[in-house]
Design a protein around this motif. Structure first.
Motif, PDB file in Angstrom:
ATOM      1  N   PRO A   1     -23.916   6.401 -12.508  1.00  0.00           N
ATOM      2  CA  PRO A   1     -25.004   6.350 -13.486  1.00  0.00           C
ATOM      3  C   PRO A   1     -25.323   7.720 -14.070  1.00  0.00           C
ATOM      4  O   PRO A   1     -24.731   8.736 -13.690  1.00  0.00           O
ATOM      5  CB  PRO A   1     -26.184   5.836 -12.648  1.00  0.00           C
ATOM      6  N   SER A   2     -26.291   7.748 -14.990  1.00  0.00           N
ATOM      7  CA  SER A   2     -26.765   8.992 -15.581  1.00  0.00           C
ATOM      8  C   SER A   2     -28.289   8.946 -15.634  1.00  0.00           C
ATOM      9  O   SER A   2     -28.896   7.889 -15.469  1.00  0.00           O
ATOM     10  CB  SER A   2     -26.185   9.173 -16.985  1.00  0.00           C
ATOM     11  N   ILE A   3     -28.907  10.109 -15.837  1.00  0.00           N
ATOM     12  CA  ILE A   3     -30.353  10.181 -16.005  1.00  0.00           C
ATOM     13  C   ILE A   3     -30.631  11.161 -17.130  1.00  0.00           C
ATOM     14  O   ILE A   3     -29.867  12.121 -17.329  1.00  0.00           O
ATOM     15  CB  ILE A   3     -31.057  10.618 -14.690  1.00  0.00           C
ATOM     16  N   ASP A   4     -31.685  10.905 -17.915  1.00  0.00           N
ATOM     17  CA  ASP A   4     -31.940  11.775 -19.058  1.00  0.00           C
ATOM     18  C   ASP A   4     -33.179  12.637 -18.854  1.00  0.00           C
ATOM     19  O   ASP A   4     -33.828  12.597 -17.794  1.00  0.00           O
ATOM     20  CB  ASP A   4     -32.018  10.962 -20.352  1.00  0.00           C
ATOM     21  N   SER A   5     -33.501  13.426 -19.857  1.00  0.00           N
ATOM     22  CA  SER A   5     -34.607  14.379 -19.768  1.00  0.00           C
ATOM     23  C   SER A   5     -35.968  13.687 -19.686  1.00  0.00           C
ATOM     24  O   SER A   5     -36.972  14.337 -19.385  1.00  0.00           O
ATOM     25  CB  SER A   5     -34.571  15.330 -20.969  1.00  0.00           C
ATOM     26  N   HIS A   6     -36.020  12.385 -19.960  1.00  0.00           N
ATOM     27  CA  HIS A   6     -37.259  11.613 -19.847  1.00  0.00           C
ATOM     28  C   HIS A   6     -37.335  10.851 -18.515  1.00  0.00           C
ATOM     29  O   HIS A   6     -38.181   9.988 -18.354  1.00  0.00           O
ATOM     30  CB  HIS A   6     -37.374  10.614 -20.998  1.00  0.00           C
ATOM     31  N   ARG A   7     -36.424  11.171 -17.596  1.00  0.00           N
ATOM     32  CA  ARG A   7     -36.333  10.515 -16.290  1.00  0.00           C
ATOM     33  C   ARG A   7     -35.949   9.042 -16.413  1.00  0.00           C
ATOM     34  O   ARG A   7     -36.259   8.235 -15.528  1.00  0.00           O
ATOM     35  CB  ARG A   7     -37.634  10.662 -15.494  1.00  0.00           C
TER      36      ARG A   7
ATOM     37  N   ALA B   1     -22.089   9.650 -19.745  1.00  0.00           N
ATOM     38  CA  ALA B   1     -23.158  10.588 -19.396  1.00  0.00           C
ATOM     39  C   ALA B   1     -24.037  10.830 -20.607  1.00  0.00           C
ATOM     40  O   ALA B   1     -23.549  10.915 -21.741  1.00  0.00           O
ATOM     41  CB  ALA B   1     -22.589  11.915 -18.894  1.00  0.00           C
ATOM     42  N   VAL B   2     -25.338  10.956 -20.367  1.00  0.00           N
ATOM     43  CA  VAL B   2     -26.296  11.313 -21.408  1.00  0.00           C
ATOM     44  C   VAL B   2     -26.303  12.834 -21.547  1.00  0.00           C
ATOM     45  O   VAL B   2     -26.228  13.568 -20.549  1.00  0.00           O
ATOM     46  CB  VAL B   2     -27.709  10.807 -21.050  1.00  0.00           C
ATOM     47  N   SER B   3     -26.379  13.332 -22.779  1.00  0.00           N
ATOM     48  CA  SER B   3     -26.408  14.775 -23.016  1.00  0.00           C
ATOM     49  C   SER B   3     -27.657  15.395 -22.398  1.00  0.00           C
ATOM     50  O   SER B   3     -28.655  14.718 -22.135  1.00  0.00           O
ATOM     51  CB  SER B   3     -26.377  15.070 -24.518  1.00  0.00           C
ATOM     52  N   ARG B   4     -27.605  16.685 -22.163  1.00  0.00           N
ATOM     53  CA  ARG B   4     -28.702  17.375 -21.483  1.00  0.00           C
ATOM     54  C   ARG B   4     -29.990  17.376 -22.304  1.00  0.00           C
ATOM     55  O   ARG B   4     -31.077  17.550 -21.751  1.00  0.00           O
ATOM     56  CB  ARG B   4     -28.276  18.811 -21.155  1.00  0.00           C
TER      57      ARG B   4
ATOM     58  N   ALA C   1     -19.094   8.542 -23.850  1.00  0.00           N
ATOM     59  CA  ALA C   1     -18.451   7.522 -23.018  1.00  0.00           C
ATOM     60  C   ALA C   1     -16.944   7.690 -23.052  1.00  0.00           C
ATOM     61  O   ALA C   1     -16.354   7.964 -24.103  1.00  0.00           O
ATOM     62  CB  ALA C   1     -18.835   6.124 -23.496  1.00  0.00           C
ATOM     63  N   LEU C   2     -16.332   7.553 -21.896  1.00  0.00           N
ATOM     64  CA  LEU C   2     -14.880   7.566 -21.764  1.00  0.00           C
ATOM     65  C   LEU C   2     -14.433   6.103 -21.755  1.00  0.00           C
ATOM     66  O   LEU C   2     -14.758   5.350 -20.827  1.00  0.00           O
ATOM     67  CB  LEU C   2     -14.485   8.280 -20.470  1.00  0.00           C
ATOM     68  N   ILE C   3     -13.712   5.715 -22.799  1.00  0.00           N
ATOM     69  CA  ILE C   3     -13.382   4.312 -23.032  1.00  0.00           C
ATOM     70  C   ILE C   3     -11.873   4.094 -22.948  1.00  0.00           C
ATOM     71  O   ILE C   3     -11.099   4.811 -23.598  1.00  0.00           O
ATOM     72  CB  ILE C   3     -13.879   3.854 -24.420  1.00  0.00           C
TER      73      ILE C   3
END
Length: 567
Positions: A382-388, A427-430, A437-439
């Motif tokens: 998974p990924s997480i972004d700057s807004h949690r 992954a979400v950008s910083r 996405a790797l497709i």
């Protein structure tokens, strides 16, 4: 970032110098190919002016066509030299700024089709650049025909009809054009977000091109994911930007006259950061009135991560320092209790997303224990972004993303990845504005694709923008990806020659580099500086580049976590 841009310009200048040393004339006979003679003029910013030759007496239609294509790489004085190859009636009609087609000159063919006044140039495009400098790799390698008409004026052949835009050989393209990131804002104005464009490296026109493109707004795929301080309808009042003594004199029309001080400061920041090495400061006027844009903003550019890798080893989660793991604090206890196989942590260490026992969990210092947010079959890291916000997805590329704030409420977002067969990694950008996405595509290749993230006023994602396919990566299969800086994604995969490989790709740019990876590589993460990469192998060995090879930093590592950036 500024150092990187300056380095690009130095390389361009060096390449131009080598061309000058090797070539003295422009050949006009034979097939349409790349010409050689250019001239460079020294200037404070290291940019290069190319000065090709105009038409010669008695040249054939093919020589005129060849010379025209060569001359069209120079934008000086409104493409004055290239226009000399055009008929008097067509000279002012031709629009060189409509587009750029990048091809391989060696693959060009010319045919007159039995006509005494026509030539058909057939090219194999590699990439296209639109009138705003937006770069896109070609979707197909099928030949494209371009038709040219000719007339005689004063006994000399001239082109009377030609497609809009210019054609340039791929080798010459990187000498003549240079990349320039335009900067916009995340919707909450917390981050500066780059939008890479390509413009001719001309010292007399580059600042104007950058300013016009910035005022025109972001690329279509970023349109609803970022914002700009410039109001709709803001334009250059004088039609050009003059740079004198390192200061760009930018005169806008009166549309922005009502802007308050914070907005003016953001306008100045966007201009200053976008102009890069073309100017060190900005003198802004609106409707003829000078504006103070010297105030600071709180926006972060190119958020960095910690220098040390973030790992789970021997049941402890934290930063690896020498042979020890320094506890992260924050959500470390929650992550350790999950025994995860993958994790991503926010910059402050207060929230994380983790994959454990086939489910995705949200961990947070606002929670007493991790919360399961997705239990679908086939979940990837998974990924997480700057807004949690926790992002999760399955290997089924047609399935939606699940997004959760960790409170148990989960929404879904659909992504229409083109020609998608399998989602391998994402992954979400910083800065939280883009998703990479790797497709695995239906043609058996691995492609890197990106989409803008559209959010509501509270920061919650509401949809994904139209995805953009950045092209194949030359890998037999993709494994893992990570953001290494604000514009670059590093992709780990299997090399066609065997073993593993790492490919770095600029968003809106060229494949930057391909290097061999360590044996058994399974996960990739970026460090600080952005060139620092960490790779975890399937046997728990943490590796980092060392010279031409890889050096073992630690063994027994269970998880190599991804860090989100900080200001």
């Amino acid at each position: 970032m500024k150092l990187w841009r300056r380095g690009i310009l130095v390389v361009i200048a060096a390449l131009a110098a080598s061309v000058l040393a090797a070539c003295a004339t422009i050949p006009r006979d034979g097939a349409v190919t790349r010409g050689g003679a250019v001239s460079a003029q020294d200037n404070p910013f290291g940019q290069v002016d190319y000065l090709p030759l105009g038409p010669g007496d008695g040249e054939s239609k093919q020589q005129i066509l060849n010379g025209f294509i060569q001359a069209a790489v120079s934008p000086e004085a409104g493409y004055q030299i290239a226009r000399q190859f055009l008929s008097s009636s067509f000279r002012s009609q031709w629009n060189p700024d409509a587009s750029v087609t990048v091809d391989r000159a060696a693959q060009r063919t010319v045919d007159d089709g039995g006509s005494s006044t026509q030539l058909k140039l057939e090219i194999t495009p590699q990439a296209f650049i639109d009138q705003t400098g937006d770069y896109r790799a070609a979707d197909s390698q099928a030949p494209v025909p371009l038709n040219y008409s000719f007339v005689k004026e004063h006994g000399q052949w001239r082109i009377s009809q030609a497609p809009p835009g210019i054609v340039i050989d791929s080798d010459q393209f990187q000498n003549v054009f240079s990349p320039h990131p335009l900067y916009f804002y995340s919707p909450d104005y917390s981050f500066l977000v780059p939008d890479l464009r390509w413009f001719p490296s001309s010292r007399t026109t580059i600042a104007t091109r950058i300013a016009k493109a910035l005022l025109a707004g972001p690329s279509p795929w970023l349109q609803d994911a970022v914002v700009t301080a410039f109001p709709k309808g803001a334009q250059l009042a004088s039609g050009s930007v003059v740079v004198a003594g390192g200061t760009a004199q930018v005169a806008l029309n009166s549309v922005a006259a009502a802007a308050d001080a914070p907005t003016l400061n953001r306008m100045g920041e966007q201009l200053t950061e976008s102009l890069g090495t073309s100017a060190s400061s900005v003198d802004l006027t609106i409707g003829g009135v000078g504006q103070d844009v010297s105030g600071a903003t709180s926006a972060v550019q190119n958020p960095a991560v910690a220098a040390n890798p973030l790992v789970l080893r021997s049941g402890k989660f934290g930063f690896l320092s020498g042979k020890s793991v320094v506890p992260l604090g924050g959500v470390a206890d929650q992550l350790e209790s999950l025994h995860p196989t993958a994790a991503t942590v926010t910059a402050d260490g207060g929230a994380a997303a983790a994959l454990a026992d086939g489910s995705v969990y949200a961990a947070s210092d606002a929670l007493s224990h991790p919360v399961r947010v997705d239990d679908r079959h086939g979940l990837v890291a998974p990924s997480i972004d700057s807004h949690r916000i926790v992002w999760s997805a399955t290997t089924d590329a047609s399935a939606p993303f699940a997004v959760s704030a960790g409170d148990g409420a989960t929404a879904t977002l659909k992504a229409a990845w083109p020609d998608a067969r399998q989602l391998l990694s994402f992954a979400v950008s910083r800065d939280g504005t883009r998703l990479a996405a790797l497709i695995g595509t239906t043609d058996g290749q691995s492609h890197l694709m990106v989409a803008g993230i559209v959010r509501d006023a509270t920061g919650h994602p509401t949809r994904l923008g139209e995805p953009v396919d950045l092209g194949g990566l030359g890998l037999s299969s993709g494994i893992s990806l990570t953001w290494s800086d604000e514009l670059t994604v590093a992709v780990l995969g299997v090399s066609p020659q065997g073993g593993t490989a790492i490919v770095t790709q600029q968003l809106g740019g060229l494949l930057s580099d391909t290097t061999s990876g360590p044996a058994g590589a399974a996960v990739i993460a970026a460090g600080n500086p952005s060139s620092q990469l960490w790779v975890l192998t399937s046997n728990g060995s943490l590796e980092t580049p060392a010279g031409n090879g890889w050096q073992t930093v630690s063994t027994g590592v269970q998880v190599l976590a991804t860090q989100q950036g900080r200001g």
